[in-house]
Design an enzyme around this catalytic site. Sequence first.
Site, PDB file in Angstrom:
ATOM      1  N   GLU A  90       0.773  -1.142  -0.006  1.00 46.45           N
ATOM      2  CA  GLU A  90       0.010  -0.053   0.025  1.00 46.45           C
ATOM      3  C   GLU A  90       0.828   1.230   0.009  1.00 46.45           C
ATOM      4  OE1 GLU A  90      -2.918  -2.034   3.448  1.00 46.45           O
ATOM      5  OE2 GLU A  90      -2.525   0.124   3.267  1.00 46.45           O
ATOM      6  N   CYS A 103       3.204   8.457   1.882  1.00 49.06           N
ATOM      7  CA  CYS A 103       3.425   7.388   2.814  1.00 49.06           C
ATOM      8  C   CYS A 103       3.991   6.012   2.329  1.00 49.06           C
ATOM      9  CB  CYS A 103       2.661   7.080   3.668  1.00 49.06           C
ATOM     10  SG  CYS A 103       2.724   5.959   5.014  1.00 49.06           S
ATOM     11  N   CYS A 110       5.054  -7.453   8.138  1.00 49.95           N
ATOM     12  CA  CYS A 110       5.933  -6.734   9.078  1.00 49.95           C
ATOM     13  C   CYS A 110       6.018  -7.702  10.328  1.00 49.95           C
ATOM     14  CB  CYS A 110       5.218  -5.478   9.649  1.00 49.95           C
ATOM     15  SG  CYS A 110       6.499  -4.587  10.901  1.00 49.95           S
ATOM     16  N   CYS A 114       3.429  -5.249  16.607  1.00 52.82           N
ATOM     17  CA  CYS A 114       2.677  -4.346  17.667  1.00 52.82           C
ATOM     18  C   CYS A 114       1.297  -4.847  17.507  1.00 52.82           C
ATOM     19  CB  CYS A 114       2.814  -3.165  17.050  1.00 52.82           C
ATOM     20  SG  CYS A 114       4.575  -2.416  16.875  1.00 52.82           S
ATOM     21  N   CYS A 117      -1.616  -2.789  15.400  1.00 56.22           N
ATOM     22  CA  CYS A 117      -1.361  -2.622  14.247  1.00 56.22           C
ATOM     23  C   CYS A 117      -1.726  -3.395  12.880  1.00 56.22           C
ATOM     24  CB  CYS A 117       0.039  -2.311  13.993  1.00 56.22           C
ATOM     25  SG  CYS A 117       0.571  -1.788  12.315  1.00 56.22           S
ATOM     26  N   CYS A 340      -2.534   1.901   8.403  1.00 58.37           N
ATOM     27  CA  CYS A 340      -1.613   1.046   7.826  1.00 58.37           C
ATOM     28  C   CYS A 340      -1.918  -0.459   7.724  1.00 58.37           C
ATOM     29  CB  CYS A 340      -0.098   1.307   8.751  1.00 58.37           C
ATOM     30  SG  CYS A 340      -0.053   2.498   9.580  1.00 58.37           S
TER      31      CYS A 340
HETATM   32  N1  SAH Z   1       7.375   0.316  11.512  1.00 58.38           N
HETATM   33  C1  SAH Z   1       7.484   1.791  11.594  1.00 58.38           C
HETATM   34  C2  SAH Z   1       6.827   2.292  10.598  1.00 58.38           C
HETATM   35  C3  SAH Z   1       5.326   1.833  10.024  1.00 58.38           C
HETATM   36  S1  SAH Z   1       3.880   2.242  11.012  1.00 58.38           S
HETATM   37  C4  SAH Z   1       7.289   2.058  12.922  1.00 58.38           C
HETATM   38  O1  SAH Z   1       6.437   1.444  13.755  1.00 58.38           O
HETATM   39  O2  SAH Z   1       7.257   3.511  13.168  1.00 58.38           O
HETATM   40  C5  SAH Z   1       3.794   3.950  11.164  1.00 58.38           C
HETATM   41  C6  SAH Z   1       3.009   4.357  12.258  1.00 58.38           C
HETATM   42  O3  SAH Z   1       1.534   4.047  12.265  1.00 58.38           O
HETATM   43  C7  SAH Z   1       3.201   3.797  13.598  1.00 58.38           C
HETATM   44  O4  SAH Z   1       3.681   4.848  14.631  1.00 58.38           O
HETATM   45  C8  SAH Z   1       2.447   2.958  14.013  1.00 58.38           C
HETATM   46  O5  SAH Z   1       2.497   2.570  15.447  1.00 58.38           O
HETATM   47  C9  SAH Z   1       1.006   3.738  13.771  1.00 58.38           C
HETATM   48  N2  SAH Z   1       0.051   2.851  13.623  1.00 58.38           N
HETATM   49  C10 SAH Z   1      -0.036   1.389  13.273  1.00 58.38           C
HETATM   50  N3  SAH Z   1      -1.511   1.185  13.222  1.00 58.38           N
HETATM   51  C11 SAH Z   1      -2.145   2.165  13.533  1.00 58.38           C
HETATM   52  C12 SAH Z   1      -3.444   2.363  13.916  1.00 58.38           C
HETATM   53  N4  SAH Z   1      -4.618   1.395  13.641  1.00 58.38           N
HETATM   54  N5  SAH Z   1      -3.944   3.674  14.065  1.00 58.38           N
HETATM   55  C13 SAH Z   1      -3.019   4.591  14.335  1.00 58.38           C
HETATM   56  N6  SAH Z   1      -1.736   4.523  14.044  1.00 58.38           N
HETATM   57  C14 SAH Z   1      -1.405   3.399  13.732  1.00 58.38           C
END
Ligand code: SAH
Length: 352
Positions: A90, A103, A110, A114, A117, A340
């Site tokens: 994406e 972005c 990944c 987390c 996510c 994401c």
């Molecule tokens: N792996 C990297 C970059 C990708 S995620 C990182 O962790 O920074 C980009 C951002 O979106 C990260 O801060 C992630 O924690 C956040 N993110 C992931 N899922 C999300 C969600 N459902 N709502 C809001 N932010 C989210």
Amino acid sequence: MNNILRYTNTKLQELLAENNFKKFNADQIFEWIYHKNELDFSKMTNLSLSLRDFLKNNFSNNLLTQLICQESADGTVKFLFKLNDNKTIETVLMPQSYGQSVCVTTQVGCNMGCTFCASGIIKKIRNLEVDEIIAQVYYVNQYLRKKYSGDDKNPKSRVSHIVVMGIGEPLDNYQNTLDFIEILNSPKAFGIGARHITVSTCGLVPKIKAFADLQLQANLAISLHAPNDAIRNSIMPINKAFPLEKLMEAVDYYIEKTNRRITFEYILIDNVNDSVENAHQLAQLIRGKNAYVNLIPYNEVRENPFRKSTNIDSFFKALKSKKINCIVRKEFGADIDAACGQLRAIREGIIK
Ligand code: SAH
């Protein structure tokens, strides 16, 4: 066959020299690709026929295949692309007052795990090659050029800002992310200034230090999301490898080496990390650092139990009262599954 978009100018020079062509041919090729938007080697008319043949026989030049393009009411555009091996990624275009921000995704899936996510729902299958990351920007540039009818004078007709915040952990695809930044940066290619590029990481400490040592002027964002180890361990497994003390040490190192302000991203999740007490802990954790905090309303993913905080205002005020620089980040594209990994997970039937 390697895609021509994989090469930094320096790497292309080396390769050309090894094959008895001239180093300056790299500049000519870059000019065609990045300034004249011409990917067809046979149309690069100022190159010798033997060089055109060499390029045709040794490099591919294809971009990504668009599967879905969703436009949101707020102007956000989300693309789902298919790669050569049929994997999907994406890319999101977010028009801003200061420019066109894209972005990008750096990995298929990944591994950081987390819990909140959507990207991590699909485990890492592989890193993206440099050309696959570059092609996302190239593609969106073409989209914008078409949308603004090739009006080069209109700043809206090209990508001006990059956030490496799509699917994947960029520092887990380190060298490709660096080459990507080099190509973005190069005036011979996109010419996007380092200060317009933001790399986001969940906190790979050794890589943050290595990145600091390069002293690039790019922005670094840390996905913090918790004010203490107990909460962070419960939502971000990476914290068990690199707990907050180590992460903060790397952050200090980065600030010292680069003299750059760091960004902390903090998603506000209902009853997980959003109490006023959590805000005070966060203030304590980052007190005195050259940093600011991006508070992000959680974008709900239907398949997990986390919900958007209802305490955003109080959290913000509590942080402010402790003199921490912070903003609440605007939400983009909530109506088009722009969180994401959501679009891809939905398409692959992993979430509804
Ligand atoms: N792996 C990297 C970059 C990708 S995620 C990182 O962790 O920074 C980009 C951002 O979106 C990260 O801060 C992630 O924690 C956040 N993110 C992931 N899922 C999300 C969600 N459902 N709502 C809001 N932010 C989210």
